[in-house]
Write a protein that holds these residues in place. Structure first.
Motif, PDB file in Angstrom:
ATOM      1  N   ASP A  12       0.825  -1.215   0.000  1.00 23.03           N
ATOM      2  CA  ASP A  12       0.000   0.000   0.000  1.00 23.03           C
ATOM      3  C   ASP A  12       0.857   1.261   0.000  1.00 23.03           C
ATOM      4  OD1 ASP A  12      -2.131  -1.697   0.045  1.00 23.03           O
ATOM      5  OD2 ASP A  12      -2.706  -1.297   2.122  1.00 23.03           O
ATOM      6  N   ALA A  13       1.971   1.235   0.737  1.00 23.77           N
ATOM      7  CA  ALA A  13       2.863   2.395   0.766  1.00 23.77           C
ATOM      8  C   ALA A  13       3.467   2.642  -0.613  1.00 23.77           C
ATOM      9  CB  ALA A  13       3.960   2.181   1.806  1.00 23.77           C
ATOM     10  N   ILE A  14       3.907   1.584  -1.267  1.00 22.04           N
ATOM     11  CA  ILE A  14       4.472   1.708  -2.616  1.00 22.04           C
ATOM     12  C   ILE A  14       3.404   2.169  -3.597  1.00 22.04           C
ATOM     13  CG2 ILE A  14       5.393   0.366  -4.549  1.00 22.04           C
ATOM     14  CD1 ILE A  14       7.007  -1.241  -2.474  1.00 22.04           C
ATOM     15  N   ALA A  15       2.189   1.643  -3.453  1.00 29.19           N
ATOM     16  CA  ALA A  15       1.095   2.058  -4.336  1.00 29.19           C
ATOM     17  C   ALA A  15       0.784   3.542  -4.171  1.00 29.19           C
ATOM     18  CB  ALA A  15      -0.146   1.219  -4.051  1.00 29.19           C
ATOM     19  N   ALA A  16       0.859   4.051  -2.948  1.00 28.00           N
ATOM     20  CA  ALA A  16       0.614   5.477  -2.715  1.00 28.00           C
ATOM     21  C   ALA A  16       1.679   6.318  -3.402  1.00 28.00           C
ATOM     22  CB  ALA A  16       0.587   5.760  -1.210  1.00 28.00           C
ATOM     23  N   PHE A  17       2.937   5.884  -3.301  1.00 27.35           N
ATOM     24  CA  PHE A  17       4.017   6.586  -3.994  1.00 27.35           C
ATOM     25  C   PHE A  17       3.808   6.548  -5.505  1.00 27.35           C
ATOM     26  CE2 PHE A  17       8.029   6.215  -6.315  1.00 27.35           C
ATOM     27  CZ  PHE A  17       8.655   7.404  -5.972  1.00 27.35           C
ATOM     28  N   ASP A  18       3.525   5.372  -6.032  1.00 28.06           N
ATOM     29  CA  ASP A  18       3.348   5.229  -7.479  1.00 28.06           C
ATOM     30  C   ASP A  18       2.187   6.084  -7.982  1.00 28.06           C
ATOM     31  OD1 ASP A  18       5.474   3.481  -7.642  1.00 28.06           O
ATOM     32  OD2 ASP A  18       4.234   1.668  -7.692  1.00 28.06           O
ATOM     33  N   ALA A  19       1.124   6.176  -7.193  1.00 27.78           N
ATOM     34  CA  ALA A  19      -0.027   6.982  -7.606  1.00 27.78           C
ATOM     35  C   ALA A  19       0.343   8.459  -7.704  1.00 27.78           C
ATOM     36  CB  ALA A  19      -1.178   6.790  -6.610  1.00 27.78           C
ATOM     37  N   LEU A  20       1.163   8.938  -6.787  1.00 22.52           N
ATOM     38  CA  LEU A  20       1.603  10.333  -6.843  1.00 22.52           C
ATOM     39  C   LEU A  20       2.490  10.560  -8.064  1.00 22.52           C
ATOM     40  CD1 LEU A  20       2.352  10.953  -3.056  1.00 22.52           C
ATOM     41  CD2 LEU A  20       0.560  12.066  -4.408  1.00 22.52           C
ATOM     42  N   VAL A  21       3.350   9.605  -8.358  1.00 19.95           N
ATOM     43  CA  VAL A  21       4.202   9.722  -9.548  1.00 19.95           C
ATOM     44  C   VAL A  21       3.339   9.770 -10.811  1.00 19.95           C
ATOM     45  CG1 VAL A  21       5.951   8.560 -10.946  1.00 19.95           C
ATOM     46  CG2 VAL A  21       6.196   8.641  -8.453  1.00 19.95           C
ATOM     47  N   GLN A  22       2.377   8.869 -10.890  1.00 15.01           N
ATOM     48  CA  GLN A  22       1.516   8.809 -12.068  1.00 15.01           C
ATOM     49  C   GLN A  22       0.664  10.056 -12.216  1.00 15.01           C
ATOM     50  OE1 GLN A  22      -0.576   5.113 -11.515  1.00 15.01           O
ATOM     51  NE2 GLN A  22       1.312   3.894 -11.656  1.00 15.01           N
ATOM     52  N   GLY A  27       1.700  12.957 -11.652  1.00 16.85           N
ATOM     53  CA  GLY A  27       2.581  14.066 -11.985  1.00 16.85           C
ATOM     54  C   GLY A  27       3.047  14.863 -10.787  1.00 16.85           C
ATOM     55  N   THR A  28       2.863  14.312  -9.592  1.00 14.54           N
ATOM     56  CA  THR A  28       3.292  15.000  -8.368  1.00 14.54           C
ATOM     57  C   THR A  28       4.175  14.074  -7.530  1.00 14.54           C
ATOM     58  OG1 THR A  28       1.234  14.315  -7.289  1.00 14.54           O
ATOM     59  CG2 THR A  28       1.303  16.536  -8.261  1.00 14.54           C
ATOM     60  N   PRO A  29       5.307  13.627  -8.060  1.00 16.90           N
ATOM     61  CA  PRO A  29       6.172  12.728  -7.284  1.00 16.90           C
ATOM     62  C   PRO A  29       6.652  13.422  -6.011  1.00 16.90           C
ATOM     63  CG  PRO A  29       7.348  13.613  -9.179  1.00 16.90           C
ATOM     64  CD  PRO A  29       5.913  13.996  -9.357  1.00 16.90           C
ATOM     65  N   PRO A  30       6.670  12.717  -4.883  1.00 14.74           N
ATOM     66  CA  PRO A  30       7.088  13.342  -3.627  1.00 14.74           C
ATOM     67  C   PRO A  30       8.537  13.829  -3.686  1.00 14.74           C
ATOM     68  CG  PRO A  30       6.024  11.236  -3.226  1.00 14.74           C
ATOM     69  CD  PRO A  30       6.265  11.312  -4.695  1.00 14.74           C
ATOM     70  N   VAL A  31       8.764  15.035  -3.206  1.00 14.51           N
ATOM     71  CA  VAL A  31      10.135  15.529  -3.112  1.00 14.51           C
ATOM     72  C   VAL A  31      10.783  15.090  -1.808  1.00 14.51           C
ATOM     73  CG1 VAL A  31       9.721  17.498  -4.620  1.00 14.51           C
ATOM     74  CG2 VAL A  31       9.383  17.744  -2.146  1.00 14.51           C
ATOM     75  N   ALA A  32       9.964  14.633  -0.864  1.00 12.39           N
ATOM     76  CA  ALA A  32      10.475  14.129   0.412  1.00 12.39           C
ATOM     77  C   ALA A  32       9.562  13.001   0.875  1.00 12.39           C
ATOM     78  CB  ALA A  32      10.532  15.226   1.461  1.00 12.39           C
ATOM     79  N   ILE A  33      10.170  12.006   1.503  1.00 16.36           N
ATOM     80  CA  ILE A  33       9.414  10.906   2.106  1.00 16.36           C
ATOM     81  C   ILE A  33       9.833  10.811   3.562  1.00 16.36           C
ATOM     82  CG2 ILE A  33       8.886   8.449   2.064  1.00 16.36           C
ATOM     83  CD1 ILE A  33       9.584   8.390  -0.870  1.00 16.36           C
ATOM     84  N   CYS A  34       8.849  10.754   4.440  1.00 12.89           N
ATOM     85  CA  CYS A  34       9.125  10.680   5.872  1.00 12.89           C
ATOM     86  C   CYS A  34       8.243   9.607   6.505  1.00 12.89           C
ATOM     87  CB  CYS A  34       8.843  12.016   6.560  1.00 12.89           C
ATOM     88  SG  CYS A  34       9.867  13.383   6.001  1.00 12.89           S
ATOM     89  N   GLY A  35       8.652   9.172   7.689  1.00 11.16           N
ATOM     90  CA  GLY A  35       7.849   8.216   8.429  1.00 11.16           C
ATOM     91  C   GLY A  35       8.443   7.983   9.800  1.00 11.16           C
ATOM     92  N   ASP A  36       7.590   7.536  10.720  1.00  9.37           N
ATOM     93  CA  ASP A  36       8.046   7.247  12.080  1.00  9.37           C
ATOM     94  C   ASP A  36       7.853   5.778  12.398  1.00  9.37           C
ATOM     95  OD1 ASP A  36       5.335   7.070  14.038  1.00  9.37           O
ATOM     96  OD2 ASP A  36       5.064   8.254  12.220  1.00  9.37           O
ATOM     97  N   SER A  37       8.824   5.191  13.090  1.00  7.62           N
ATOM     98  CA  SER A  37       8.753   3.825  13.575  1.00  7.62           C
ATOM     99  C   SER A  37       8.466   2.864  12.425  1.00  7.62           C
ATOM    100  CB  SER A  37       7.692   3.735  14.683  1.00  7.62           C
ATOM    101  OG  SER A  37       7.828   2.550  15.426  1.00  7.62           O
ATOM    102  N   ALA A  38       7.318   2.162  12.439  1.00  3.15           N
ATOM    103  CA  ALA A  38       6.978   1.292  11.314  1.00  3.15           C
ATOM    104  C   ALA A  38       6.885   2.084  10.024  1.00  3.15           C
ATOM    105  CB  ALA A  38       5.661   0.575  11.590  1.00  3.15           C
ATOM    106  N   GLY A  39       6.397   3.315  10.112  1.00  4.72           N
ATOM    107  CA  GLY A  39       6.339   4.172   8.927  1.00  4.72           C
ATOM    108  C   GLY A  39       7.715   4.535   8.410  1.00  4.72           C
ATOM    109  N   GLY A  40       8.705   4.587   9.306  1.00  2.00           N
ATOM    110  CA  GLY A  40      10.080   4.815   8.864  1.00  2.00           C
ATOM    111  C   GLY A  40      10.608   3.626   8.080  1.00  2.00           C
ATOM    112  N   CYS A  41      10.225   2.423   8.510  1.00  3.52           N
ATOM    113  CA  CYS A  41      10.576   1.216   7.751  1.00  3.52           C
ATOM    114  C   CYS A  41       9.956   1.279   6.361  1.00  3.52           C
ATOM    115  CB  CYS A  41      10.086  -0.021   8.499  1.00  3.52           C
ATOM    116  SG  CYS A  41      10.460  -1.595   7.702  1.00  3.52           S
ATOM    117  N   LEU A  42       8.678   1.647   6.296  1.00  2.00           N
ATOM    118  CA  LEU A  42       7.994   1.754   5.006  1.00  2.00           C
ATOM    119  C   LEU A  42       8.615   2.846   4.139  1.00  2.00           C
ATOM    120  CD1 LEU A  42       4.305   1.388   6.238  1.00  2.00           C
ATOM    121  CD2 LEU A  42       5.697  -0.355   5.089  1.00  2.00           C
ATOM    122  N   ALA A  43       9.019   3.956   4.753  1.00  2.00           N
ATOM    123  CA  ALA A  43       9.651   5.034   3.987  1.00  2.00           C
ATOM    124  C   ALA A  43      10.935   4.552   3.325  1.00  2.00           C
ATOM    125  CB  ALA A  43       9.927   6.231   4.903  1.00  2.00           C
TER     126      ALA A  43
END
Length: 312
Positions: free
Chosen positions: A142-152, A154-170
């Motif tokens: 789901d995390a990768i799908a969210a990133f891919d959707a932003l890329v598709q 036309g708004t690829p993230p300029v920064a990715i952040c996360g805490d704890s488990a979210g840091g692992c996903l980042a």
């Protein structure tokens, strides 16, 4: 990381170890983490029940910055626009923590809103599936799908952040972007990230004498429900088991005495361009108290300044 960069990172870490003066408010929330939250994590065996409790209590410990616009999307994600930030500003993708079993975009809305304001970006906080209902690899997918959707879009993230488990996903999303030749973020911001789920994880927490929030039974439970019968040494699961080279400049924040400070220190050695920022006397992801405590606001301001400098 080059020797000179490592020396500078070590100096930065040493500066972070200088004792800070915690306010009464900081001390109150630290006590809540030690005596209330830790007890709940230890005594309540049901992740769905803990999830409901966290959804009710997290907003009480934080406050949105004035003028921030928070919009819930049909897919459950939050889009956050701080006051004074243009609606078409570059995007910060934030992945919430919670041991892959609790947490939501709503529990982390204030933290992300303050961080987005500090770096002058708009933020997207995706909702991802949680264990035990959805074990690995659901959250990662789901995390990768969210990133891919932003890329598709036309708004690829300029920064990715996360805490704890979210840091692992980042970290996993950043590696996905690198390996697929997708538009890579210019910076990563990791708050006490989980980077190694292999071995005796619970023993590492038991040995961390200054761990304020997380009891040893918590990582053992996460291991059982998120990774049932799986090879936790796999690079697909534990980022520190894989290749972390050629990732964007990264700032890693953690509490000095927490168990996950070990992962943070190992990431410093495994990544090409990482800075470790340790804060003494605080619980795991104290930044969740954004808008309520000086320590949370100071850490977020520091992370925001780092991100702003890298994405400019």
């Amino acid at each position: 990381m080059a020797p000179d960069s490592k020396d500078q990172a070590n100096r930065n870490t040493a500066k972070g170890l200088i004792a800070m003066q915690l306010t009464l408010t900081d001390r109150f929330w630290r006590a809540m983490a030690r005596y209330v939250d830790r007890t709940a994590l230890r005594l309540i065996p049901s992740q769905p029940i803990l999830r409901k409790l966290f959804s009710m209590t997290a907003p009480l410990g934080a406050a949105l910055p004035k003028g921030a616009s928070v919009t819930k999307q049909a897919d459950g994600s939050l889009h956050i626009l701080p006051a004074g930030v243009a609606p078409d500003a570059p995007v910060l993708l934030y992945l919430h923590g919670g041991g892959f079993t609790i947490g939501s975009p709503q529990t982390h809305a204030a933290l992300v809103a303050h961080l987005a304001a500090a770096c002058g970006l708009r933020a997207v906080v995706p909702k991802y599936r949680l264990a035990p209902e959805h074990p690995f690899p659901a959250a990662k997918q789901d995390a990768i799908a969210a990133f891919d959707a932003l890329v598709q879009a036309g708004t690829p993230p300029v920064a990715i952040c996360g805490d704890s488990a979210g840091g692992c996903l980042a970290l996993q999303v950043a590696c996905h972007a690198r390996d697929r030749n997708a538009p890579t973020p210019k910076a990563l911001g990791l708050l006490a990230p989980i980077a190694d789920l292999s071995g005796e994880v619970e023993a590492r927490f038991a040995e961390a004498e200054d761990e304020i929030l997380i009891p040893p039974s918590w990582p053992e439970r996460i291991k059982d429900v998120y990774l049932p019968g799986m090879d936790r040494d796999s690079a697909a699961i534990s980022p520190l088991s894989g290749d972390l080279s050629n990732l964007p400049p990264t700032l890693i924040q953690a509490a000095t005495g927490e168990a996950l400070a070990q992962d943070a220190k190992r990431l410093l050695d495994a990544m090409d361009d990482a800075t470790l920022d340790l804060w003494p006397g605080l619980p795991h992801v104290w930044q969740l108290h954004a808008g309520r405590t000086p320590a949370a606001d100071a850490a977020i301001a520091k992370m925001g300044a780092f991100l702003a400098a890298k994405v400019a």
